[in-house]
Design an enzyme around this catalytic site. Structure first.
Site, PDB file in Angstrom:
ATOM      1  N   ASP A 131       0.837  -1.201   0.000  1.00  0.00           N
ATOM      2  CA  ASP A 131       0.000   0.000   0.000  1.00  0.00           C
ATOM      3  C   ASP A 131       0.877   1.258   0.000  1.00  0.00           C
ATOM      4  OD1 ASP A 131      -2.168  -1.659   0.229  1.00  0.00           O
ATOM      5  OD2 ASP A 131      -2.309  -1.434   2.414  1.00  0.00           O
TER       6      ASP A 131
HETATM    7  N1  URA Z   1      -1.265  -5.935   3.831  1.00  0.00           N
HETATM    8  C1  URA Z   1      -1.747  -4.671   3.886  1.00  0.00           C
HETATM    9  O1  URA Z   1      -2.777  -4.407   4.482  1.00  0.00           O
HETATM   10  N2  URA Z   1      -1.049  -3.696   3.248  1.00  0.00           N
HETATM   11  C2  URA Z   1       0.122  -3.927   2.592  1.00  0.00           C
HETATM   12  O2  URA Z   1       0.716  -2.994   2.053  1.00  0.00           O
HETATM   13  C3  URA Z   1       0.603  -5.243   2.563  1.00  0.00           C
HETATM   14  C4  URA Z   1      -0.109  -6.213   3.196  1.00  0.00           C
END
Ligand code: URA
Length: 273
Positions: A131
């Site tokens: 993310d």
């Molecule tokens: N899980 C999440 O919620 N975000 C990420 O960036 C990676 C795994």
């Protein structure tokens, strides 16, 4: 005659792609071999700068074979490649997409900014997604088979995260995560390894990678994620500074990520199949 009409090239390429017999197409092969990044390869092909088996080829998806001969601006280029894998330390803010509607930037731009000249011409694929606000280990590769390997749930490649959470953590709170929890879409997660890391952080090891999975799993047990960092993928620990990268050795790819790197065949075609 109608019956003997050649199928359109896109159809031939699509058939080859799905036939599993070393199927490949021109623009992808150029970018994977480090001749040019994918978009540049597509433009060069459309501009008539590329010849395939001595004929001008203006279709980026034109199918190629291990023995195809390709030239760019009149010079023969090799499509031989070996699997390359980069370990990148993703900073917060950039997205794992080709473009960023908010204009902050993408991981591809962040990587390009630190790549040396000899690695600039490859088409780099991000291996999975982090993310925008997540930091940590993000792999890149020129080999889409490695992407498929590392991201397929069937591979069970562990990914270790540490999440800072907005509530007090104790071992009992994490117990449901170890059994597997039902996410907001009704899907069950696999059992994960979960343990507290101090009073307000959780270490979570997942072998699958659904959308926002860590945050959604922690939400289920009442722990909102304030910050998320990926520390390791497989047996590979993040060991580069924020925003930096390093190329992994073939041995690391084999032993830490459980993938047999592909290497050029003696004939110069695609190897390691
Ligand atoms: N899980 C999440 O919620 N975000 C990420 O960036 C990676 C795994």
């Amino acid at each position: 005659m109608r019956g003997s009409k050649k199928p359109p090239r896109w159809l031939e390429a699509a058939r080859l792609r799905t036939s599993g017999e070393g199927a490949d197409w021109l623009s992808r092969a150029l970018s994977r071999a480090g001749v040019m990044p994918l978009k540049d390869a597509e433009e060069a092909i459309r501009a008539g700068r590329v010849r395939l088996d001595s004929r001008e080829q203006k279709e980026p998806m034109a199918p190629i074979h291990p023995h195809s001969r390709v030239s760019l601006d009149g010079r023969e280029v090799s499509l031989a490649f070996r699997t390359r894998v980069l370990a990148f330390h993703k900073p917060a803010g950039v997205v794992t997409h080709g473009s960023d509607p908010q204009g902050i930037g993408t991981v591809f731009e962040a990587l390009a900014a630190v790549l040396p000249r000899e690695l600039e011409r490859f088409g780099w694929h991000a291996v999975g997604r982090l993310d925008r606000d997540t930091t940590g280990l993000l792999l890149f590769t020129n080999d889409e088979k490695f992407v498929a390997h590392a991201t397929a749930p069937a591979t069970h490649l562990p990914k270790r995260y540490v999440a800072k959470v907005g509530a007090k953590v104790n071992d009992a709170k994490l117990a449901p995560l170890r059994r597997g929890v039902k996410l907001d879409d009704g899907e069950l997660t696999r059992p994960a390894k979960a343990r507290p890391r101090g009073e307000d952080a959780v270490e979570l090891v997942l072998t699958e990678g659904r959308f926002h999975q860590v945050k959604r799993m922690l939400n289920v047990v009442g722990l909102p994620t304030l910050a998320l960092h990926r520390e390791a993928v497989g047996l590979l620990e993040l060991d580069v500074p924020l925003g930096g990268f390093r190329e992994l050795t073939d041995d690391e790819v084999k032993t830490k990520l459980h993938f047999e790197p592909r290497a050029p065949s003696p004939r110069g075609g695609e190897g390691g199949q």
